[in-house]
Design a protein around this motif. Structure first.
Motif, short mmCIF file in Angstrom:
data_model
loop_
_atom_site.label_atom_id
_atom_site.label_comp_id
_atom_site.label_asym_id
_atom_site.label_seq_id
_atom_site.Cartn_x
_atom_site.Cartn_y
_atom_site.Cartn_z
N PRO A 7 0.83 -1.21 0.00
CA PRO A 7 0.00 0.00 0.00
C PRO A 7 0.86 1.25 0.00
O PRO A 7 0.92 1.99 0.98
N VAL A 8 1.51 1.52 -1.10
CA VAL A 8 2.44 2.64 -1.17
C VAL A 8 1.68 3.90 -1.57
O VAL A 8 1.59 4.24 -2.74
N ASN A 16 -2.70 11.98 -6.88
CA ASN A 16 -2.80 10.99 -7.95
C ASN A 16 -3.27 9.64 -7.46
O ASN A 16 -3.59 8.78 -8.26
N ALA A 17 -3.31 9.42 -6.14
CA ALA A 17 -3.74 8.15 -5.55
C ALA A 17 -3.08 6.98 -6.26
O ALA A 17 -3.74 6.02 -6.64
N GLN A 18 -1.78 7.05 -6.43
CA GLN A 18 -1.05 6.00 -7.13
C GLN A 18 -0.55 4.96 -6.15
O GLN A 18 -0.04 5.29 -5.09
N THR A 19 -0.73 3.70 -6.50
CA THR A 19 -0.36 2.59 -5.63
C THR A 19 0.51 1.61 -6.38
O THR A 19 0.25 1.29 -7.53
N THR A 20 1.55 1.12 -5.72
CA THR A 20 2.32 0.01 -6.27
C THR A 20 1.66 -1.27 -5.80
O THR A 20 1.65 -1.58 -4.61
N VAL A 21 1.10 -2.03 -6.72
CA VAL A 21 0.33 -3.22 -6.41
C VAL A 21 1.24 -4.43 -6.22
O VAL A 21 1.04 -5.26 -5.34
N PHE A 22 2.25 -4.52 -7.07
CA PHE A 22 3.16 -5.67 -7.04
C PHE A 22 4.50 -5.26 -7.62
O PHE A 22 4.55 -4.50 -8.59
N THR A 23 5.57 -5.73 -7.00
CA THR A 23 6.89 -5.44 -7.55
C THR A 23 7.85 -6.56 -7.20
O THR A 23 7.77 -7.15 -6.12
N GLU A 24 8.72 -6.87 -8.14
CA GLU A 24 9.76 -7.86 -7.90
C GLU A 24 10.96 -7.57 -8.79
O GLU A 24 10.82 -7.47 -10.01
N ASP A 182 13.12 -9.18 -15.60
CA ASP A 182 13.56 -8.42 -14.42
C ASP A 182 12.64 -7.22 -14.18
O ASP A 182 11.88 -6.81 -15.07
N ASP A 183 12.71 -6.67 -12.97
CA ASP A 183 12.07 -5.41 -12.58
C ASP A 183 10.60 -5.34 -12.97
O ASP A 183 10.18 -4.49 -13.76
N ILE A 184 9.81 -6.23 -12.40
CA ILE A 184 8.37 -6.29 -12.66
C ILE A 184 7.66 -5.32 -11.71
O ILE A 184 7.86 -5.37 -10.50
N ILE A 185 6.84 -4.45 -12.26
CA ILE A 185 6.10 -3.48 -11.45
C ILE A 185 4.67 -3.35 -11.98
O ILE A 185 4.46 -3.14 -13.18
N ILE A 186 3.70 -3.49 -11.09
CA ILE A 186 2.30 -3.22 -11.42
C ILE A 186 1.88 -2.01 -10.61
O ILE A 186 1.97 -2.01 -9.38
N SER A 187 1.40 -0.97 -11.30
CA SER A 187 1.00 0.28 -10.65
C SER A 187 -0.47 0.56 -10.94
O SER A 187 -0.94 0.32 -12.05
N ALA A 188 -1.17 1.09 -9.94
CA ALA A 188 -2.58 1.46 -10.10
C ALA A 188 -2.76 2.93 -9.80
O ALA A 188 -2.18 3.45 -8.84
N THR A 189 -3.57 3.60 -10.60
CA THR A 189 -3.86 5.01 -10.40
C THR A 189 -5.37 5.19 -10.35
O THR A 189 -6.09 4.69 -11.21
N SER A 190 -5.84 5.92 -9.34
CA SER A 190 -7.28 6.12 -9.16
C SER A 190 -7.90 6.76 -10.39
O SER A 190 -7.32 7.66 -11.02
N LEU A 191 -9.11 6.32 -10.74
CA LEU A 191 -9.81 6.90 -11.89
C LEU A 191 -10.23 8.34 -11.63
O LEU A 191 -10.65 9.03 -12.54
N GLY A 192 -10.11 8.79 -10.39
CA GLY A 192 -10.48 10.17 -10.09
C GLY A 192 -9.46 11.18 -10.56
O GLY A 192 -9.73 12.37 -10.57
#
Length: 273
Positions: A7-8, A16-24, A182-192
């Protein structure tokens, strides 16, 4: 260590309500299966010393030509020429609702044509059986170059919001050599978040090795802050008369750049080579 649903939500990123959902990045784990990844191996015997190096479908390795950077790798060079079928599947990942969601990752081959491995990226919204996955990206030939010199592959995962998914990288190449992820990142940004607001700020060059410049049409920039993907502030800079913000001292990776101006705080992703 598994890194799921982190919950970053930084105070400076609330707009921006940006969240890092998954990272490796494969730097902090030594065994994929112990870290929650699932591997499906084929019955092929890797060629020569690869047979010892790859007892499993994929392994975490620090190759000499990656300058110590650890990557997840899989071979397609076998003692008998045959297609590879080697799967690397993430732990379960819950995609937040009411968001736009993007996946970024790096991939490379370790040989030149015709031995430059290709692969498929697949997704499942149910279980981890092979038959449950559908293809969402095909790469016929990955570039033979170090990860640090490449740009990431990107995939829009917004159609999977509110669902729990598994992602699978599948080395299915015939008579290649090696494939690395390498460097897998899933990011989510609020639709607002306003799409117009996003366009007010641009950063270039991106990716960059030494410096970046900013273009901002909302107001005078007061301060620029750079956070790593875990949300730690790694650098804070005042407005530069030259217009250039030096990042040559940062490690290779993906960062969030927070730009505070007279009207708001805006955020943009930076890839440091």
């Amino acid at each position: 260590m598994k890194k799921l649903l982190l919950p970053v939500l930084f105070a400076s990123f609330l707009a921006n309500a940006q969240t890092t959902v998954f990272t490796e990045n494969f730097e902090d784990i030594t065994d994929l299966q112990d870290a929650g990844w699932t591997l499906y191996n084929d019955s092929n015997i890797p060629y020569d010393t690869y047979a010892t190096a790859f007892p499993d479908a994929w392994r975490i390795i620090a190759w000499t030509n990656e300058s110590g950077n650890k990557v997840a790798s899989s071979p397609s060079w076998f003692s008998t020429i045959t297609p590879a079928d080697r799967w690397l599947i993430t732990p379960a990942i819950t995609i937040p609702a009411n968001s736009t969601v993007s996946l970024e990752y790096f991939a490379r081959s370790h040989d030149d044509s015709p031995y430059d491995d290709g692969f498929k990226l697949k997704i499942s919204t149910t279980i981890k059986d092979k038959s449950a996955f559908s293809n969402i990206q095909t790469v016929d030939h990955a570039v033979n170059s170090s990860i640090v010199s490449l740009e990431p592959y990107t995939v829009d995962l917004s159609s999977y919001v509110g669902k729990t998914v598994y992602l699978a990288w599948v080395n299915d190449y015939t008579n290649g050599n090696l494939l690395s992820i390498d460097d897998i990142i899933i990011s989510a940004t609020s639709l607002g978040v306003s799409d117009v607001k996003k366009k007010n700020l641009s950063l270039y060059p991106n990716p960059t090795k030494d410096y970046f410049q900013l273009s901002n049409n909302r107001g005078k920039i007061n301060v620029v802050k750079i956070y790593d993907i875990s949300g730690i502030l790694v650098k804070e800079m005042q407005v530069q008369n030259s217009g250039k913000y030096n990042v040559s001292d940062l490690k290779t990776g993906v960062y969030n750049v927070s730009v505070e101006d007279t009207k708001s705080t805006q955020n943009i992703k930076l890839i440091k080579k």
